[in-house]
Design a protein around this motif. Structure first.
Motif, mmCIF file in Angstrom:
data_model
loop_
_atom_site.group_PDB
_atom_site.id
_atom_site.type_symbol
_atom_site.label_atom_id
_atom_site.label_comp_id
_atom_site.label_asym_id
_atom_site.label_seq_id
_atom_site.Cartn_x
_atom_site.Cartn_y
_atom_site.Cartn_z
ATOM 1 N N GLU A 1 -0.523 12.003 -42.343
ATOM 2 C CA GLU A 1 0.308 11.289 -41.369
ATOM 3 C C GLU A 1 1.025 12.264 -40.447
ATOM 4 N N ALA A 2 1.632 13.301 -40.999
ATOM 5 C CA ALA A 2 2.379 14.270 -40.191
ATOM 6 C C ALA A 2 1.458 14.957 -39.182
ATOM 7 N N TYR A 3 0.279 15.362 -39.636
ATOM 8 C CA TYR A 3 -0.665 16.047 -38.750
ATOM 9 C C TYR A 3 -1.150 15.109 -37.646
ATOM 10 N N ARG A 4 -1.463 13.863 -38.000
ATOM 11 C CA ARG A 4 -1.937 12.892 -37.003
ATOM 12 C C ARG A 4 -0.870 12.642 -35.935
ATOM 13 N N VAL A 5 0.365 12.418 -36.356
ATOM 14 C CA VAL A 5 1.454 12.174 -35.403
ATOM 15 C C VAL A 5 1.643 13.386 -34.495
ATOM 16 N N TRP A 6 1.634 14.574 -35.067
ATOM 17 C CA TRP A 6 1.793 15.809 -34.295
ATOM 18 C C TRP A 6 0.669 15.938 -33.273
ATOM 19 N N GLN A 7 -0.570 15.742 -33.692
ATOM 20 C CA GLN A 7 -1.700 15.855 -32.773
ATOM 21 C C GLN A 7 -1.654 14.775 -31.692
ATOM 22 N N ASP A 8 -1.207 13.572 -32.049
ATOM 23 C CA ASP A 8 -1.051 12.516 -31.044
ATOM 24 C C ASP A 8 -0.027 12.915 -29.988
ATOM 25 N N GLU A 9 1.079 13.511 -30.418
ATOM 26 C CA GLU A 9 2.100 13.951 -29.462
ATOM 27 C C GLU A 9 1.595 15.099 -28.600
ATOM 28 N N ILE A 10 0.811 15.997 -29.170
ATOM 29 C CA ILE A 10 0.223 17.080 -28.381
ATOM 30 C C ILE A 10 -0.719 16.503 -27.325
ATOM 31 N N ALA A 11 -1.504 15.504 -27.680
ATOM 32 C CA ALA A 11 -2.424 14.883 -26.714
ATOM 33 C C ALA A 11 -1.650 14.260 -25.557
ATOM 34 N N VAL A 12 -0.560 13.566 -25.852
ATOM 35 C CA VAL A 12 0.273 12.981 -24.790
ATOM 36 C C VAL A 12 0.892 14.099 -23.953
ATOM 37 N N ALA A 13 1.352 15.155 -24.600
ATOM 38 C CA ALA A 13 1.937 16.285 -23.884
ATOM 39 C C ALA A 13 0.938 16.869 -22.886
#
Length: 170
Positions: free
Chosen positions: A101-113
């Protein structure tokens, strides 16, 4: 998850250089977490500090969200893990918190960034203010700050990982 880091170019233009170093530091944090189970990723291995590798990843998801969504794009989605009642919530982990979950959320935020940054020039001024001075920064400033933020926390990650299993390097 990545098992390698992209080495930033030594001759790139400014934007490619900034993006290269930011990606390098993102990949470094992922490498620091690689090969550990959830229990060890949640472990605050340097008491009395509450820092853990999973907590650092969750913190960086928050930081990506704040600077590239809220500040740069004016899109305040609210915090992911912290609240007014628990301002360090990203570091307060339970058995229910997982790396997946932590990795998925982090990667999702990086994609938006990445998407939000791609729409702006380095000199463009952010939509919102944040920080001690209350000024809206340029995208250049946000990139520089993010590189600094990751570099500092990657130093923490170095110590946490070495304390967990003796692994050094990366």
């Amino acid at each position: 998850m990545t098992s390698q880091r992209t080495e930033p170019s030594v001759t790139a233009g400014e934007r490619d250089m900034l993006e290269g170093w930011l990606d390098h530091h993102r990949e470094t944090l992922a490498l620091k977490c690689q090969g550990l189970d959830d229990a060890r990723l949640r472990l605050a291995s340097v008491p009395p500090s509450e820092l853990s590798l999973m907590g650092l990843v969750r913190h960086m998801a928050e930081v990506e969200r704040i600077w590239f969504r809220k500040v740069l794009a004016g899109d305040d989605q609210g915090p992911i893990y912290f609240s007014d009642e628990d301002p360090d919530g990203e570091f307060h982990l339970t058995e229910r918190d997982t790396w997946e979950e932590a990795y998925r959320v982090w990667q999702d935020e990086i994609a938006v960034a990445r998407r939000n940054a791609a729409r702006a020039a380095l000199d463009d001024i952010a939509e919102s203010t944040h920080g001690r001075k209350g000024e809206a920064p340029s995208l250049r400033w946000i990139y520089t700050h993010m590189i600094e933020e990751y570099a500092r926390h990657n130093g923490h990650a170095d110590l946490l990982r070495e304390r967990i299993d003796g692994a050094t390097g990366h």
